[in-house]
Every structure is written in C-alpha cells, then in structure tokens.
Design a protein around this motif. Structure first.
Motif, PDB file in Angstrom:
ATOM      1  N   LEU A  14      -9.581  19.144   8.284  1.00 51.81           N
ATOM      2  CA  LEU A  14     -10.543  18.883   7.202  1.00 51.81           C
ATOM      3  C   LEU A  14     -10.199  19.644   5.933  1.00 51.81           C
ATOM      4  O   LEU A  14     -10.490  19.192   4.828  1.00 51.81           O
ATOM      5  N   GLN A  15      -9.556  20.801   6.085  1.00 48.27           N
ATOM      6  CA  GLN A  15      -9.274  21.620   4.903  1.00 48.27           C
ATOM      7  C   GLN A  15      -8.052  21.157   4.114  1.00 48.27           C
ATOM      8  O   GLN A  15      -7.822  21.641   3.014  1.00 48.27           O
ATOM      9  N   THR A  16      -7.275  20.233   4.706  1.00 45.32           N
ATOM     10  CA  THR A  16      -6.043  19.834   4.016  1.00 45.32           C
ATOM     11  C   THR A  16      -5.854  18.319   3.882  1.00 45.32           C
ATOM     12  O   THR A  16      -5.205  17.891   2.937  1.00 45.32           O
ATOM     13  N   PRO A  33     -24.677  19.101  -2.465  1.00 45.71           N
ATOM     14  CA  PRO A  33     -23.372  19.487  -3.043  1.00 45.71           C
ATOM     15  C   PRO A  33     -23.400  20.865  -3.689  1.00 45.71           C
ATOM     16  O   PRO A  33     -22.368  21.539  -3.760  1.00 45.71           O
ATOM     17  N   TYR A  34     -24.577  21.283  -4.147  1.00 38.24           N
ATOM     18  CA  TYR A  34     -24.695  22.593  -4.824  1.00 38.24           C
ATOM     19  C   TYR A  34     -24.454  23.766  -3.885  1.00 38.24           C
ATOM     20  O   TYR A  34     -24.296  24.891  -4.328  1.00 38.24           O
ATOM     21  N   ARG A  35     -24.408  23.521  -2.588  1.00 39.76           N
ATOM     22  CA  ARG A  35     -24.093  24.620  -1.660  1.00 39.76           C
ATOM     23  C   ARG A  35     -22.582  24.925  -1.647  1.00 39.76           C
ATOM     24  O   ARG A  35     -22.142  25.864  -1.002  1.00 39.76           O
ATOM     25  N   VAL A  84     -17.157  21.326  -5.059  1.00 43.49           N
ATOM     26  CA  VAL A  84     -15.960  20.654  -4.529  1.00 43.49           C
ATOM     27  C   VAL A  84     -16.176  20.433  -3.031  1.00 43.49           C
ATOM     28  O   VAL A  84     -16.434  21.387  -2.293  1.00 43.49           O
ATOM     29  N   GLY A  85     -16.081  19.184  -2.617  1.00 42.74           N
ATOM     30  CA  GLY A  85     -16.381  18.843  -1.217  1.00 42.74           C
ATOM     31  C   GLY A  85     -15.135  18.520  -0.411  1.00 42.74           C
ATOM     32  O   GLY A  85     -14.008  18.614  -0.928  1.00 42.74           O
ATOM     33  N   ASN A 120     -16.920  27.818   0.231  1.00 38.70           N
ATOM     34  CA  ASN A 120     -16.278  28.496  -0.911  1.00 38.70           C
ATOM     35  C   ASN A 120     -15.330  27.579  -1.680  1.00 38.70           C
ATOM     36  O   ASN A 120     -14.704  28.030  -2.649  1.00 38.70           O
ATOM     37  N   GLY A 121     -15.219  26.321  -1.271  1.00 38.88           N
ATOM     38  CA  GLY A 121     -14.348  25.392  -1.991  1.00 38.88           C
ATOM     39  C   GLY A 121     -12.964  25.990  -2.211  1.00 38.88           C
ATOM     40  O   GLY A 121     -12.335  26.504  -1.278  1.00 38.88           O
ATOM     41  N   TYR A 122     -12.530  25.976  -3.475  1.00 39.56           N
ATOM     42  CA  TYR A 122     -11.214  26.552  -3.803  1.00 39.56           C
ATOM     43  C   TYR A 122     -11.346  27.896  -4.521  1.00 39.56           C
ATOM     44  O   TYR A 122     -10.454  28.312  -5.244  1.00 39.56           O
TER      45      TYR A 122
END
Ligand code: BGP
Length: 463
Positions: free
Chosen positions: A18-20, A42-44, A49-50, A423-425
């Motif tokens: 999922l992360q890549t 999405p604000y979490r 970035v999802g 933490n997105g990117y």
C-alpha cells in the motif's frame, strides 16, 4: 576499525504494497481500510495525501528494481496486497494481480535479488473489515485461505514468507490509540484483535507446513526493548508489564508456541482476556516460525506510575506504567522517536539468551526526516545523518553477531521515500529521493554509502 559481516549476509530494504504501489483502487483491486478512511476523513492525513498517491510501483516496478540493483541489494522485502489479489476477500483471484506479482518476483530473481514476501502489512481489505476485521474469528479462516493461495501461486520462487508485519501496530493504532481505522479505543477489543491475529498467523504457518513448500516462513515483529527508569522494583515491574504487552504478546507465541503465563494472569486480573476455544493452544503451538524479522526503531522507557489509576476509567496499558523521558536522550525530532543504537544489540542478546538464539534478521530500521531538500548539494541529498544512523546501528549489530547472535541480515526502511500512513510524505526514509509530483527518483548519499557497504559486506569507520 572495519566491521565485516558474515558470508551471505542479507543486505537490502523493506517496503509494503500500500505504501508504494499506488493505483490503490485500480487493476481490479478493492478498497482497504485506508482508502475508506481517507475518503471519509482526508484531514487525518498529512497534507491530505492518501494511499492513491504513492511512489507508483505498480507501474514503475521495473525501474525501481533496477534501482534496487544499483543499491547492491541482494534481498528485498515487500508485501502482497490481499485486496488486490482477492478483491472480495474470500472469492475469486484477480488475474491482473497475479500477473503483476509474478512480474515483480521474476524480475527480482532475474536481477539476483531474493524476494522476501509479507502477506499482511496493515492493509485490511474493507470488505473484511465490514465483517468485523480481526475481531471476527471468521477473518482468521479467510486469511489462511489467502495465505495458501499465495503459497500456491508464488511459493515455487518465494522462499522467505512472513505472515504479518508488526501485527501489534494495527492493534495499537486501530483499537487503542486512534492512528489506524477503525479508530476504536477499547482494550478488550484490542486484546481480541491481537489474539485473532496470532491465530491467523498460526493457521497460515500450518497451511505452509501442510503444503511442503520449498522455503521458510516467519513473521516480522517490531520489538521495542522496555527499559526501566531505575532498578527500583516498582520501575522494574512497570518495564516488565510493558514488555509483556508490547513485545511478548507476539514474540512468545511465535517463538515458543505459547503465551507467557504472566501475560495471561495480568489480563485475567483486569478482566481483559479474549474468548478462547479449547483447540486454540494446539493451533498456537503449530505457529512456531523458522525466521524472525525484527523491526527496530526506538526503545520504550518506562517508570512506575506517578499517580493512582482512576478505577472508574476504562483499562488501558498506561494503568501499568508511565512513559519516562530519559535526560540526555538522542531524538529524531521529526518522528519524535528516540535514537538508541544499543537497543538492537539488546534485542538480539535477549533472543540469544532467553529464546534459544533463533534465526533472525533486522527487517526494518530507519530514520524519517522532514524537508530533506534543504540538504541538497549538487543535485543530491547529502543525508550524512542517515549514514550515521545506519552505521551506528550496524556497529551494535556486529557486536551481537560477534557474540554469537544468529542474525542473518540487515534491511533498511526503506528503499524509496514512501507514503507513511497518516504522516503521508512528511518524514522521508528512502535511500532514494522521490519527487512526488514528477515521480523523479534520485539516489541520496546514504544510498551510495549503503551500496558500497553491501558490496564490501561491511564498512570501515573512514568509508
Ligand atoms: C514501521 C512500518 C512501516 C513504516 C515504518 C516507519 O512501523 O512497518 O510501514 O511506515 O514503520 O514508520 P512511519 O511511517 O510511521 O514513520
């Protein structure tokens, strides 16, 4: 001083589907809990970035494997996505997913990179979560069916399997501390989820043994050594309890085939034991592994509680200890995690002395740093801090091996900057810098350092 590692040492890195992969709902894939949560809140997620916006491995796998080769990896761990492979969780296998994972595995092998494959890395298919996720015992069956399908499809070429990555993290995130879906805060439900995960692991191990596949099977645990503030017995008890809850709740079943009696007694005392069936202990005993992956990022420092527990509040792990901030500790301020290199040695020594010195390897270790562009020199990120982080840990790992610990490799988190859940990117971990917008990949200084280290099977202080 030169640090040389044993012959055939595994040098590589780890990542997850999922992360890549990206394409988080294309190619026949169904939604995971992450897609669902992102769609509703999405604000979490850092800068919103999802999971659909990742490093596009689904399309660029060939290019990324070429980069792994350039980094002199002899091994690489990633995960398969249950929701890509079996979109409804329990039914038909998705041929597009099979073709994709076949291509990835075959290309890794063609490049001389041994694939290490995880079956579950935090990415519960939403269809299974709707049935209760790990709270529902039926999901255990569904998982072991998925595992068997993977063994049948890929087990002739994948010789190192891992049932779960950090199984305690979805327990903590989803059922105690609100950083994974379904955002429940309830210890007893958390204990049930943890218990069913152990059963799911053991069922998959049973299926692997029954199928007489060619390789070996293990699990990846994030071991966080529990250090007491002092030798005061109250602090020692606090550390023991933290160790039982956060390390030994998975470590003992998978290495010894049973739960620690102290842990069972502790949960019983607070009326938090999950429901068990009589046949469970035989199943858990069958879940003993061949190979342990150890993820190590930070220690856990605790002390006895400073205040009395409010007995009217619901039970939580923190009834049993307080967190302790050791004066002078070295921090990674971006992730908020302490950096303590000797921890890696303490984990290995504990395994050697108390668990019969199992075959193991470091399956993740790494440092997430924010805004790394400020370190760009001549077009390349000069991440000296990451080289110091890795070499600092490798020195302690080397010492453990010298003393007889059965550690077979070191995998870094991670190969390329990737999507870090909520933490997105924000914090970047990669040996390779990713420009998210253009998807450009540029090897960082640490990547070059690691490539040289892998090629030399070690490093010297001056390198
Ligand atoms: C581990 C996970 C990885 C990864 C890493 C870094 O717990 O196995 O999936 O994300 O930690 O942590 P984070 O991304 O939360 O900064």
């Amino acid at each position: 001083m030169k640090y040389t590692f044993p012959e055939h040492f595994w040098w590589g890195s780890a990542s997850s589907a999922l992360q890549t992969e990206g394409q988080s709902q294309q190619g026949g894939k169904s939604a995971t809990t992450w897609d669902h949560w992102y769609a509703s809140q999405p604000y979490r997620f850092h800068q919103q970035v999802g999971p659909q916006d990742t490093s596009t491995f689904y399309e660029n796998w060939r290019q990324d494997i070429a980069l792994l080769k350039q980094l002199n990896h002899n091994s690489f761990r990633t995960s398969l996505s249950w929701s890509r492979l079996i979109p409804d969780g329990v039914g038909e296998v998705n041929p597009e997913a099979v073709a994709f994972y076949n291509s990835v595995i075959d290309e890794l092998l063609a490049q001389g990179i041994t694939p290490f494959i995880t079956l579950f890395h935090f990415d519960m298919p939403m269809v299974m979560q709707e049935k209760g996720g790990w709270e529902n015992r039926e999901v255990v069956e569904a998982f072991s069916r998925y595992a068997k399908i993977c063994f049948d499809l890929f087990g002739n070429r994948v010789l190192h399997w891992f049932t779960f990555n950090e199984p305690i993290v979805p327990v903590e995130g989803g059922y105690l501390y609100d950083f994974h879906y379904p955002n429940v805060v309830d210890f007893k439900r958390a204990a049930t989820v943890a218990y069913h995960t152990v059963l799911a692991h053991a069922s998959a191990v049973r299926a692997y043994r029954a199928g007489h596949y060619a390789g070996e099977i293990g699990i990846v645990l994030n071991l966080t050594p529990s250090y007491p503030r002092s030798n005061n017995p109250a602090d020692l008890t606090a550390a023991h309890h933290a160790d039982l809850l956060f390390n030994r709740s998975f470590l003992d079943p998978v290495l010894l085939g049973e739960y620690p009696a102290d842990l069972v007694a502790l949960l019983k005392k607070y009326d938090q034991l999950p429901a068990c069936l009589p046949e469970d202990s035989a199943l858990i005993a069958d879940g003993k592994i061949d190979l342990l992956g150890i993820n190590y990022y930070q220690p856990r420092r605790v002390k006895c509680r400073d205040s009395a527990v409010n007995p009217a509040s619901p039970f939580m792990p923190e009834w049993l200890f307080d967190y302790y901030e050791m004066p002078g500790r070295k921090m990674n301020p971006y992730r908020g995690w302490e950096i303590y290199e000797p921890g890696i040695y303490d984990i290995l020594t504990n395994l050697r002395i108390n668990y019969g010195n199992p075959r193991c390897f470091i399956s993740e270790n790494g440092m997430g740093v924010e805004n790394e562009q400020r370190f760009i020199e001549n077009g390349q990120i000069n991440d000296q801090y990451r080289i110091e982080f890795v070499s600092g840990h490798l020195k302690w790992l080397h010492k453990g091996i010298q003393e007889g610990c059965h550690c077979l490799g070191y995998h870094m988190w991670t190969f390329i900057d990737n999507w870090s859940w909520c933490n997105g990117y924000k914090n970047r971990y990669g040996f390779v810098q990713l420009d998210l917008a253009s998807q450009t990949r540029t090897i960082k200084h640490s990547g070059e350092w690691f490539a040289a280290t892998a090629a030399n099977n070690g490093f010297s202080e001056e390198q």
